[in-house]
Write a protein that holds these residues in place. Structure first.
Motif, PDB file in Angstrom:
ATOM      1  N   TYR A  32      -4.621 -22.449   1.638  1.00 54.33           N
ATOM      2  CA  TYR A  32      -4.434 -21.145   2.261  1.00 54.33           C
ATOM      3  C   TYR A  32      -4.715 -19.984   1.315  1.00 54.33           C
ATOM      4  CZ  TYR A  32      -2.338 -23.531   6.170  1.00 54.33           C
ATOM      5  OH  TYR A  32      -2.144 -24.337   7.251  1.00 54.33           O
ATOM      6  N   ALA A  33      -5.287 -18.929   1.902  1.00 55.15           N
ATOM      7  CA  ALA A  33      -5.396 -17.668   1.192  1.00 55.15           C
ATOM      8  C   ALA A  33      -4.004 -17.078   0.974  1.00 55.15           C
ATOM      9  CB  ALA A  33      -6.258 -16.688   1.972  1.00 55.15           C
ATOM     10  N   MET A  34      -3.830 -16.447  -0.165  1.00 51.96           N
ATOM     11  CA  MET A  34      -2.573 -15.782  -0.482  1.00 51.96           C
ATOM     12  C   MET A  34      -2.862 -14.328  -0.828  1.00 51.96           C
ATOM     13  SD  MET A  34      -0.227 -18.114  -0.195  1.00 51.96           S
ATOM     14  CE  MET A  34       1.143 -17.194  -0.904  1.00 51.96           C
ATOM     15  N   GLY A  35      -1.953 -13.461  -0.430  1.00 52.69           N
ATOM     16  CA  GLY A  35      -2.170 -12.041  -0.681  1.00 52.69           C
ATOM     17  C   GLY A  35      -0.941 -11.341  -1.223  1.00 52.69           C
ATOM     18  N   TRP A  36      -1.195 -10.243  -1.898  1.00 47.46           N
ATOM     19  CA  TRP A  36      -0.146  -9.318  -2.319  1.00 47.46           C
ATOM     20  C   TRP A  36      -0.348  -8.007  -1.557  1.00 47.46           C
ATOM     21  CZ3 TRP A  36       4.055 -10.301  -5.197  1.00 47.46           C
ATOM     22  CH2 TRP A  36       4.050 -11.432  -6.022  1.00 47.46           C
ATOM     23  N   PHE A  37       0.720  -7.541  -0.951  1.00 47.13           N
ATOM     24  CA  PHE A  37       0.747  -6.261  -0.270  1.00 47.13           C
ATOM     25  C   PHE A  37       1.782  -5.378  -0.955  1.00 47.13           C
ATOM     26  CE2 PHE A  37      -1.504  -6.881   3.872  1.00 47.13           C
ATOM     27  CZ  PHE A  37      -1.834  -8.217   3.724  1.00 47.13           C
ATOM     28  N   ARG A  38       1.729  -4.096  -0.652  1.00 49.23           N
ATOM     29  CA  ARG A  38       2.769  -3.193  -1.156  1.00 49.23           C
ATOM     30  C   ARG A  38       3.052  -2.111  -0.122  1.00 49.23           C
ATOM     31  NH1 ARG A  38      -0.485  -0.113  -6.094  1.00 49.23           N
ATOM     32  NH2 ARG A  38      -1.868   1.153  -4.764  1.00 49.23           N
ATOM     33  N   GLN A  39       4.264  -1.589  -0.220  1.00 49.75           N
ATOM     34  CA  GLN A  39       4.674  -0.491   0.648  1.00 49.75           C
ATOM     35  C   GLN A  39       5.400   0.535  -0.199  1.00 49.75           C
ATOM     36  OE1 GLN A  39       6.793  -1.697   4.173  1.00 49.75           O
ATOM     37  NE2 GLN A  39       6.452   0.270   5.151  1.00 49.75           N
ATOM     38  N   GLY A  40       4.738   1.672  -0.375  1.00 47.98           N
ATOM     39  CA  GLY A  40       5.335   2.756  -1.140  1.00 47.98           C
ATOM     40  C   GLY A  40       6.246   3.603  -0.269  1.00 47.98           C
ATOM     41  N   PRO A  41       7.032   4.480  -0.887  1.00 48.81           N
ATOM     42  CA  PRO A  41       7.955   5.335  -0.141  1.00 48.81           C
ATOM     43  C   PRO A  41       7.215   6.172   0.914  1.00 48.81           C
ATOM     44  CG  PRO A  41       8.357   5.487  -2.505  1.00 48.81           C
ATOM     45  CD  PRO A  41       7.081   4.720  -2.336  1.00 48.81           C
ATOM     46  N   GLY A  42       7.613   6.039   2.147  1.00 50.32           N
ATOM     47  CA  GLY A  42       7.019   6.804   3.222  1.00 50.32           C
ATOM     48  C   GLY A  42       5.607   6.399   3.598  1.00 50.32           C
ATOM     49  N   LYS A  43       5.175   5.234   3.120  1.00 52.19           N
ATOM     50  CA  LYS A  43       3.801   4.790   3.376  1.00 52.19           C
ATOM     51  C   LYS A  43       3.789   3.493   4.177  1.00 52.19           C
ATOM     52  CE  LYS A  43       1.952   6.816  -0.876  1.00 52.19           C
ATOM     53  NZ  LYS A  43       1.203   6.535  -2.132  1.00 52.19           N
ATOM     54  N   GLN A  44       2.649   3.196   4.749  1.00 56.72           N
ATOM     55  CA  GLN A  44       2.479   1.925   5.431  1.00 56.72           C
ATOM     56  C   GLN A  44       2.190   0.819   4.416  1.00 56.72           C
ATOM     57  OE1 GLN A  44      -0.617   2.577   8.387  1.00 56.72           O
ATOM     58  NE2 GLN A  44       0.924   2.997   9.935  1.00 56.72           N
ATOM     59  N   ARG A  45       2.502  -0.396   4.822  1.00 54.36           N
ATOM     60  CA  ARG A  45       2.204  -1.533   3.973  1.00 54.36           C
ATOM     61  C   ARG A  45       0.685  -1.689   3.868  1.00 54.36           C
ATOM     62  NH1 ARG A  45       5.769  -6.908   4.794  1.00 54.36           N
ATOM     63  NH2 ARG A  45       7.313  -5.210   4.771  1.00 54.36           N
ATOM     64  N   GLU A  46       0.216  -1.957   2.661  1.00 52.59           N
ATOM     65  CA  GLU A  46      -1.220  -2.076   2.442  1.00 52.59           C
ATOM     66  C   GLU A  46      -1.537  -3.315   1.602  1.00 52.59           C
ATOM     67  OE1 GLU A  46      -2.794   1.158   0.112  1.00 52.59           O
ATOM     68  OE2 GLU A  46      -1.359   0.874  -1.513  1.00 52.59           O
ATOM     69  N   LEU A  47      -2.730  -3.856   1.845  1.00 59.63           N
ATOM     70  CA  LEU A  47      -3.183  -4.991   1.056  1.00 59.63           C
ATOM     71  C   LEU A  47      -3.588  -4.522  -0.335  1.00 59.63           C
ATOM     72  CD1 LEU A  47      -4.049  -7.997   0.876  1.00 59.63           C
ATOM     73  CD2 LEU A  47      -6.301  -7.267   1.685  1.00 59.63           C
ATOM     74  N   VAL A  48      -3.086  -5.204  -1.346  1.00 58.83           N
ATOM     75  CA  VAL A  48      -3.420  -4.897  -2.728  1.00 58.83           C
ATOM     76  C   VAL A  48      -4.496  -5.851  -3.235  1.00 58.83           C
ATOM     77  CG1 VAL A  48      -2.538  -4.810  -5.089  1.00 58.83           C
ATOM     78  CG2 VAL A  48      -1.117  -4.009  -3.198  1.00 58.83           C
ATOM     79  N   ALA A  49      -4.284  -7.142  -3.027  1.00 59.24           N
ATOM     80  CA  ALA A  49      -5.223  -8.142  -3.529  1.00 59.24           C
ATOM     81  C   ALA A  49      -5.028  -9.432  -2.751  1.00 59.24           C
ATOM     82  CB  ALA A  49      -5.002  -8.400  -5.017  1.00 59.24           C
TER      83      ALA A  49
END
Length: 114
Positions: A32-49
């Motif tokens: 399986y592919a694995m990913g890292w996402f992040r969600q900053g203050p007041g922001k939507q979750r986004e794909l990082v890598a």
């Protein structure tokens, strides 16, 4: 069942480095592919890598050249090495796998501040 556990976050000064780890279980990790996402203050979750099962990697433009995703299939672990950290990298970071449904870790805080 699928379990995902992140570790390695914390407080770091601008320009510093951190390495996040994500240990997964409950599925055949190497398939399986694995990913890292992040969600900053007041922001939507986004794909990082993301890293595919074959090891192909993709990155958000904002982290290219600074972050490196890697995986160790023998340890069911995916890593995110973060260098040259900026205050705008401050966020909760989540590890993710899509296996029929989306599975997420509990998230881990990364704070970049002097």
């Amino acid at each position: 069942q699928v379990q995902i556990v992140e570790s390695g976050g914390g407080l770091v000064q601008p320009g510093g480095s951190l390495r996040l780890s994500c240990v997964a279980s409950g599925f055949i990790f190497r398939l399986y592919a694995m990913g890292w996402f992040r969600q900053g203050p007041g922001k939507q979750r986004e794909l990082v890598a993301q890293t595919t099962s074959s090891g192909t990697t993709t990155y958000a433009d904002s982290v290219k050249g600074r972050f490196t995703i890697s995986r160790d299939n023998a340890k069911n672990t995916v890593y995110l090495r973060m260098n040259s950290l900026k205050p705008e990298d401050t966020a909760v970071y989540f590890c993710h796998v899509a296996r029929g449904a989306d599975y997420w870790g509990q998230g881990i805080q990364v704070t970049v501040s002097s």
